[in-house]
Design a protein around this motif. Structure first.
Motif, PDB file in Angstrom:
ATOM      1  N   SER A   1      -5.376   0.817 -11.047  1.00 41.86           N
ATOM      2  CA  SER A   1      -5.563   0.207 -12.358  1.00 41.86           C
ATOM      3  C   SER A   1      -6.323  -1.106 -12.207  1.00 41.86           C
ATOM      4  O   SER A   1      -6.072  -1.860 -11.276  1.00 41.86           O
TER       5      SER A   1
ATOM      6  N   GLN B   1      -3.674  -2.899  -6.623  1.00 45.74           N
ATOM      7  CA  GLN B   1      -4.493  -1.707  -6.827  1.00 45.74           C
ATOM      8  C   GLN B   1      -4.325  -0.678  -5.717  1.00 45.74           C
ATOM      9  O   GLN B   1      -4.519   0.513  -5.949  1.00 45.74           O
TER      10      GLN B   1
ATOM     11  N   TYR C   1     -10.219  -1.345  -8.972  1.00 47.94           N
ATOM     12  CA  TYR C   1      -9.425  -0.277  -9.575  1.00 47.94           C
ATOM     13  C   TYR C   1      -8.386   0.301  -8.611  1.00 47.94           C
ATOM     14  O   TYR C   1      -7.224   0.403  -8.946  1.00 47.94           O
TER      15      TYR C   1
END
Length: 151
Positions: free
Chosen positions: A46, A52, A37
């Motif tokens: 994301s 990321q 993430y």
């Protein structure tokens, strides 16, 4: 004296986030890397991207400071500012330990389509040339003063 990419470790100078993309980031001193993430609370995090988390070496920022620009860690929208490792020379796929988290290099530099806030404010952005992007393999806390190491 700065280490080069032949050395396998360095340090973390800043951990930075922003709530909006394309803006300078603020050093939060410590953060939480979230697996697949990114950095918790950052607009760029994301699971839908290989970018990321972003890293930039303080040595790159100092190049801009030496040109007379008033820039600091986070000003180029990097999440983690490092010292000691020549990030831009790392091959794609290189794994790094950052604090207790593990990162994998997915991209070196980037194409800058539009001048972001940083480019407009300082006249140039070093991130497209010398920044790197990673995905978070293993999450965990990361803070200023932690070691960053090629593994």
């Amino acid at each position: 004296m700065a280490l080069n990419s032949k050395n396998s470790s360095g340090g973390i100078i800043a951990v930075s986030t922003s709530h909006k993309k394309g803006t300078k980031k603020k050093n939060i001193e410590q953060g939480l890397l979230m697996e697949n993430y990114g950095l918790s609370g950052d607009a760029h995090s994301s699971s839908e991207t290989h970018r990321q988390i972003s890293l930039l070496a303080i040595e790159s920022i100092k190049k801009m400071q030496n040109l007379g620009l008033d820039v600091n860690p986070g000003d180029f929208a990097e999440n983690i500012t490092t010292n000691g490792i020549e990030l831009k020379t790392l091959p794609i796929g290189t794994k790094l330990s950052a604090g207790v988290g593990i990162l994998e290099v997915t991209q070196i530099g980037k194409e800058c389509h539009n001048h972001c806030e940083i480019g407009r404010q300082v006249g140039d952005c070093i991130m497209p040339k010398e920044g790197i992007f990673c995905r978070v393999i293993t999450g965990g806390k990361v803070k200023v003063g932690d070691e960053i190491k090629i593994i």
